[in-house]
Each structure stands twice: as C-alpha cells, then as structure tokens.
Write an enzyme that holds these catalytic residues in place. Structure first.
Site, PDB file in Angstrom:
ATOM      1  NE  ARG A   1      -3.625  -2.222   2.718  1.00  0.00           N
ATOM      2  CZ  ARG A   1      -3.351  -3.522   3.250  1.00  0.00           C
ATOM      3  NH1 ARG A   1      -2.160  -3.410   3.720  1.00  0.00           N
ATOM      4  NH2 ARG A   1      -4.028  -4.387   3.318  1.00  0.00           N
TER       5      ARG A   1
ATOM      6  CE  LYS B   1      -6.719  -1.139   4.553  1.00  0.00           C
ATOM      7  NZ  LYS B   1      -8.148  -1.114   3.880  1.00  0.00           N
TER       8      LYS B   1
ATOM      9  CG  HIS C   1      -5.070   0.585  -3.671  1.00  0.00           C
ATOM     10  ND1 HIS C   1      -4.454   0.255  -2.722  1.00  0.00           N
ATOM     11  CD2 HIS C   1      -6.192  -0.218  -3.509  1.00  0.00           C
ATOM     12  CE1 HIS C   1      -4.785  -0.494  -1.718  1.00  0.00           C
ATOM     13  NE2 HIS C   1      -5.868  -0.909  -2.397  1.00  0.00           N
TER      14      HIS C   1
ATOM     15  NE  ARG D   1      -2.945  -3.565  -1.179  1.00  0.00           N
ATOM     16  CZ  ARG D   1      -2.428  -4.738  -0.247  1.00  0.00           C
ATOM     17  NH1 ARG D   1      -1.133  -4.872  -0.025  1.00  0.00           N
ATOM     18  NH2 ARG D   1      -3.326  -5.219   0.384  1.00  0.00           N
TER      19      ARG D   1
ATOM     20  CG  HIS E   1      -6.133  -9.122   1.350  1.00  0.00           C
ATOM     21  ND1 HIS E   1      -6.254  -9.705   0.089  1.00  0.00           N
ATOM     22  CD2 HIS E   1      -5.913  -7.546   1.155  1.00  0.00           C
ATOM     23  CE1 HIS E   1      -6.298  -8.514  -0.837  1.00  0.00           C
ATOM     24  NE2 HIS E   1      -6.048  -7.109  -0.133  1.00  0.00           N
TER      25      HIS E   1
ATOM     26  CE1 TYR F   1      -6.237  -7.635  -6.596  1.00  0.00           C
ATOM     27  CE2 TYR F   1      -6.468  -8.757  -4.595  1.00  0.00           C
ATOM     28  CZ  TYR F   1      -6.281  -7.512  -5.327  1.00  0.00           C
ATOM     29  OH  TYR F   1      -6.091  -6.600  -4.568  1.00  0.00           O
TER      30      TYR F   1
END
Length: 306
Positions: free
Chosen positions: A161, A184, A252, A255, A278, A287
């Site tokens: 990110r 995150k 982004h 990524r 994730h 994806y």
C-alpha cells in the site's frame, strides 16, 4: 453530538478506545466507526424525541432501524456506504449489549443492503511496465525522479500500500531481500523484495540530497520532510495522462496489478493473501474474478462468431 446524551457519548468513546487499544484498529477505521455510529445515535435521538440514555438504545425496534435506513437512503447514501454504516452500528451494539446486559437482536437481525462488489481494476502487464518507465519523466530533478520510480516499483513489485511504502525509514535501507511490513490494524507480514525494487531504492539513495537517518522517513519531500502520498498520486495522474491510461490507474491499482499478475502466473491464492496482508481470503478471492474476467475477454476475442 448535541443530540446525543452524555451516557451514549461516553459509551461510544469507551468502545472506540477499546477498539484502538485492544482490537488494533487503524486511525482511519476508528474515525469511520465514530462518524457512522455518531450519525446513527443522533438520528435515533431525533427519531425518539430528544437525547435518550442507554436504556433507550436497548429498546430500539426493527421499525426504528428501518426508519434510520430509509433516512440514510433519502439523504443519498448508497448501498455500499449504508452496508458499512450498518456494520459499524452492529459492532457497537454487540459491545454495548454485552456491557449493559440487553438483547440486541432487533439491531443485529437487520440485513445489509445488497450491492455489486467492485472488482479491482489492475493494469495490464505492459501498461504496468510503461508506468514505471514513464514516472521518471514527470520530474526535472534526477533525485525526485529516482524517488518516484522507487516508490512506484515498491507498489507494483512488492504489492505494498502507498502508506506502507512511505512508512519505511532509513533503518530499512538498503532494502533486504525480505521486509517485515506493518499493514492495516498493525498486522505484520513478510514481503519478498524483488531486485528491481532494491536497485530502484539504492539509486534514489545515491541521488537524494537529504541525509538518511535511522528513524527518519526513507522517502523525502523536496524540503526533506516525509513524502506526502499526494505527491505520488500526482505523479501517477500525470503519468497515466501521458500514457493514455484510464482514471483507474492509481497508485493502489499497482498493488492490485501485483496480485492479479501473480495469479495469472499461477500463484497460490493463499500465498497471495499473505503477501497482500488481507485478513480474509474472501478479499483476495476478488482477484480470481478479475483473472476469470480476463480469460473470458481473451476467449471472446479468439472465438469465431457464429
């Protein structure tokens, strides 16, 4: 907050502090939760005739919830945003019900509105390469051009990110073959660093006029302070204009491109989940849909029309 009773305001604050301290929620997540639940509490106060204590929250009915959702809809809140707000409210209610000892079924049973999940918009591999090659043309300063190339190469080559790339410090240089990244929610993951990214960072460091210090940001702005992400966003805007790429070609998107191209090359979905950081495999599975869409596009172009 004037419509909200002191007891409700204090409860909200305690919940948010707990999320930050124990749940590892990011500052952006806390801000979003605060806004979502604050607007909900303000509506309920107005809906029921004025600021109410915590006891009134325990009495909220399914009809009250429908009234809130209808109000949000009439204010122009879309399905995706409303689903997020409802999720915030439910999280707060689970915590509040445990603390206050009431049954939160009326709130928790409300179904979120359905919405079409947006698929990531990756760049084609040749477009991603063209972006990296064209980024350096956007600056007349050699060291700034090298800096921008280094950041963009980290986004595409390592799936970082932009906030993660810009959080690197002088202590991380020269980049090792493997980086420990905090993403995150302060979740840590291990990311392999490709040679192209290491080389790009080394070239930037050779040209950067600002001294590198252990705890200082690795990537610097013109005056030596931390690089603002808006600078990279601006570089991407100019680059995509030069290349004729769509508006979806953002930092982004690089990524997303990293993940999609790994999947196209036969990468394992679980491994890609780990590389991206994730929390849920379902996030990474988006994806798969992108890759399937790409395959169908190729098939439709190649298949003879009846």
């Amino acid at each position: 907050m004037s419509l909200i009773s002191p007891a409700c305001r204090d409860a909200l604050q305690h919940w948010l502090e707990g999320l930050a301290a124990l749940g590892g929620a990011s500052a952006n997540t806390i801000t979003a939760y605060q806004g979502d639940v604050t607007s909900f509490l303000a509506f309920m106060s107005s809906h029921t005739g004025g600021p109410q204590g915590l006891g009134a929250l325990a009495q909220i009915s399914t009809a009250d919830m429908r009234a809130w959702m209808a109000s949000e809809r009439s204010a122009g809140t879309g399905s995706r945003s409303l689903a997020r707000k409802l999720s915030s409210v439910k999280s707060f209610y689970r915590w509040l019900a445990t603390r206050e000892g009431f049954e939160p079924t009326a709130v928790l049973a409300v179904r979120a509105p359905k919405f079409q999940k947006k698929l990531p918009r990756p760049l084609a591999q040749d477009a991603a390469r063209a972006v990296i090659e064209t980024v350096e043309l956007q600056s007349t300063s050699d060291w700034v051009a090298a800096r921008d190339v280094a950041v963009v190469t980290l986004l595409y080559g390592c799936g970082l990110r932009i906030s993660e790339a810009l959080s690197l410090t002088g202590g991380d240089a020269p980049l090792p073959q493997v980086l420990r990244i905090k993403g995150k929610g302060e979740k840590e993951r291990v990311v392999p660093v490709i040679a192209a990214a290491r080389d790009a960072v080394d070239r930037y460091l050779d040209l950067c006029p600002h001294p590198q210090m252990q705890d200082a940001p690795l990537f610097r702005g013109q005056r030596g302070g931390a690089l603002n992400p808006r600078q990279i966003q601006g570089v991407m805007t100019r680059t995509r204009a030069q290349l004729g790429l769509p508006a979806s070609a953002t930092p982004h998107a690089l990524r997303h491109s990293f993940a999609t191209h790994l999947l196209e090359a036969g990468g394992d979905l679980r491994a890609i989940q780990e590389l991206l950081g994730h929390a849920s495999l379902s996030t990474t599975q988006a994806y798969t849909a992108v890759d399937t869409a790409h395959l169908m596009e190729v098939y439709n172009r190649a298949h003879p029309k009846a």
